[in-house]
Design an enzyme around this catalytic site. Structure first.
Site, PDB file in Angstrom:
ATOM      1  CD  GLU A 164      -3.012  -1.031   2.279  1.00 17.77           C
ATOM      2  OE1 GLU A 164      -2.950  -0.098   3.107  1.00 17.77           O
ATOM      3  OE2 GLU A 164      -3.941  -1.862   2.281  1.00 17.77           O
ATOM      4  CD  GLU A 351      -3.254  -5.931   4.192  1.00 16.52           C
ATOM      5  OE1 GLU A 351      -4.090  -5.114   4.655  1.00 16.52           O
ATOM      6  OE2 GLU A 351      -2.039  -5.724   4.171  1.00 16.52           O
TER       7      GLU A 351
HETATM    8  C1  FCB Z   1      -4.217  -2.051   5.590  1.00 16.83           C
HETATM    9  C2  FCB Z   1      -2.802  -2.328   6.054  1.00 16.83           C
HETATM   10  C3  FCB Z   1      -2.710  -3.297   7.202  1.00 16.83           C
HETATM   11  C4  FCB Z   1      -3.834  -3.088   8.193  1.00 16.83           C
HETATM   12  C5  FCB Z   1      -5.155  -3.115   7.487  1.00 16.83           C
HETATM   13  C6  FCB Z   1      -6.335  -3.019   8.397  1.00 16.83           C
HETATM   14  O1  FCB Z   1      -4.284  -0.764   5.085  1.00 16.83           O
HETATM   15  O2  FCB Z   1      -2.041  -2.833   4.994  1.00 16.83           O
HETATM   16  O3  FCB Z   1      -1.439  -3.176   7.784  1.00 16.83           O
HETATM   17  O4  FCB Z   1      -3.624  -1.901   8.864  1.00 16.83           O
HETATM   18  O5  FCB Z   1      -5.214  -2.075   6.569  1.00 16.83           O
END
Ligand code: FCB
Length: 447
Positions: A164, A351
């Site tokens: 990110e 994620e």
């Molecule tokens: C993302 C991040 C991770 C965590 C999630 C909830 O933006 O990559 O580290 O904080 O959100």
């Protein structure tokens, strides 16, 4: 009945700073996040990640736990300042040894390691030299990446460069909420560009070894407009360019989106010819983090310049404790948009997950996190719908294995499949962990 392909990879994700604790152990240097979290007022209740999930000490039992949950892959991140305490130069063998043992233990448990090289924790020494605003940072990152590939590349074949980069740019250089705590669009533009150069240099380093596959992880949040009003539509388009296209366009298409000029104006440099070639070095796949969408309207308030965008809350929708709308259909939409814009490049969901207020463990240690089970069920169905429509998704990583240190929110936002008792470090798999284990076992039939 949903069934995912036999070779679909099922995993969970974490990041170094959020779970490891022991930030200065065994010769590690301080990271920017270590320093930042020790400044009063930066984190809710001034919590720190000095212990976090104590994974630096409990990694053996955590690998055993992953095995019990049936995970096939584990996405974790490597702490740059454990490997290179000053960011460049002298390697700290004890830091390297930690990840070396972790990789061996994962492989012995039948779990495929999928490391991320940079999940936001930069050696503090490099932040002092200008961090990502310094062009050299991309080369420092390349040096670090080369050391890791050399040490682990005989056993790791699935790599991610950055996690990110948009958050590093926006929260760190525009909103001032993450280190380095700047509110400076010119710094943001420089950091974005150098993060991307660092990514490209790392990809080239891996190619030089002749082994392994590599990609970048970006967060994608579909931007819907609150109305057809031209001002709302424009605000939505800018939000989309800034968050969703700023990183993927250069990596996959070899150019920045034209609309970025409307945001950065003359704070955007003309970067040297040749940079874009490095940035767009071909990658093997893209990692996508999906949590939510946003609905956007034009905000005339001068304080919101240059974006002039505000988010509109959706009445009747379910929101997580992060205040993120639960919206599985937008995951399908996002995947279809990616394919349309960038072609059928292999994808991973790196994620996906949700923070909810979990019930306390009952007398048997059971945590009935029904909301989270529903979240996963809905999003896995939405993922299956995109795959049925032909989108090439190769795997899925739940965020997160453990309840952990959620950056400036501290420990209050729980995303874990597994709860962690902060006093004892004891782990309690929640109902969602059992749910996920069944999903993996049945390749999705359990959804
Ligand atoms: C993302 C991040 C991770 C965590 C999630 C909830 O933006 O990559 O580290 O904080 O959100």
């Amino acid at each position: 009945m949903t069934r995912f392909p036999d070779n679909f990879l099922w995993g969970a994700a974490t990041s170094a700073f959020q779970i490891e604790g022991s930030p200065l152990a065994d010769g590690a240097g301080p990271s920017n996040w270590y320093r930042f979290t020790h400044e009063p007022g930066r984190v809710t209740d001034d919590e720190t990640a000095d212990t976090a999930c104590d994974h630096y000490r409990l990694w053996r039992s955590d690998v055993a736990l992953m095995r019990q949950l049936g995970l096939q892959a584990y996405r974790f991140s490597i702490s740059w300042s454990r490997i290179l305490p000053a960011g460049t130069g002298k390697v700290n063998p004890a830091g390297l040894a930690f990840y070396d043992r972790l990789v061996d233990a994962l492989l012995a448990a039948g779990i495929r390691p999928a490391p991320t090289l940079y999940h936001w924790d930069l050696p503090a020494a490099l932040e002092d030299r200008g961090g990502w605003c310094n062009r050299d940072c991309a080369d420092w990152f390349g040096e670090y990446a080369g050391i890791i590939f050399e040490a682990l590349g005989d056993r790791v074949d699935l790599w991610f460069t950055h996690n990110e980069p948009w958050v590093v740019v926006d929260a760190g250089h525009v909103q001032g909420q993450h280190p380095p705590g700047l509110r400076d669009l010119r710094a943001a533009a420089l950091a974005a560009h150098n993060l991307l150069r660092g990514h490209g240099i790392a990809v080239q380093r891996l190619r030089a070894t002749g082994k392994g596959q590599i990609g970048i992880v970006v967060n994608q949040e579909p931007k819907d407009t609150a109305s057809d009003d031209p001002d709302d539509r424009r605000a939505t388009r800018l939000a989309d360019a800034y968050m969703n296209r700023q990183f993927l366009d250069p990596v996959l298409l070899g150019s920045y989106p034209g609309d970025l000029a409307e945001i950065y104006g003359d704070r955007w440099d003309d970067f040297p010819a040749g940079d874009m070639e490095v940035i767009s070095t071909p990658i093997d796949f893209v990692g996508l983090n999906y949590y939510t969408r946003s609905v956007n309207r034009y905000d005339p308030d001068p304080a919101t310049a240059p974006f002039h965008v505000a988010q509109v809350r959706q009445p009747g929708a379910l929101y997580t404790t992060m205040d993120w709308e639960v919206r599985p259909a937008s995951l399908t939409a996002m995947l279809l948009t990616i394919r349309k814009r960038y072609g059928n490049i292999p994808l991973y969901i790196t994620e996906n997950g949700a923070a909810f207020r979990d019930p306390e463990p009952d007398t048997h240690g059971r945590v009935a996190d029904t909301d989270r089970c529903d979240y996963f069920r809905g999003h896995l169905s939405a993922l299956a719908a995109a795959m049925d429509a032909g989108v090439d998704v190769r795997g899925y990583f739940a965020w997160s294995l453990l309840d952990n240190f959620e950056w400036t929110f501290g420990y209050a936002k729980t995303f874990g499949l597994v709860a962690v008792d902060s006093a004892t470090g004891a782990r309690f798999p929640k109902d969602s962990a059992r749910f996920y284990r069944n999903v993996i076992r049945s390749r999705g039939a359990g959804i």
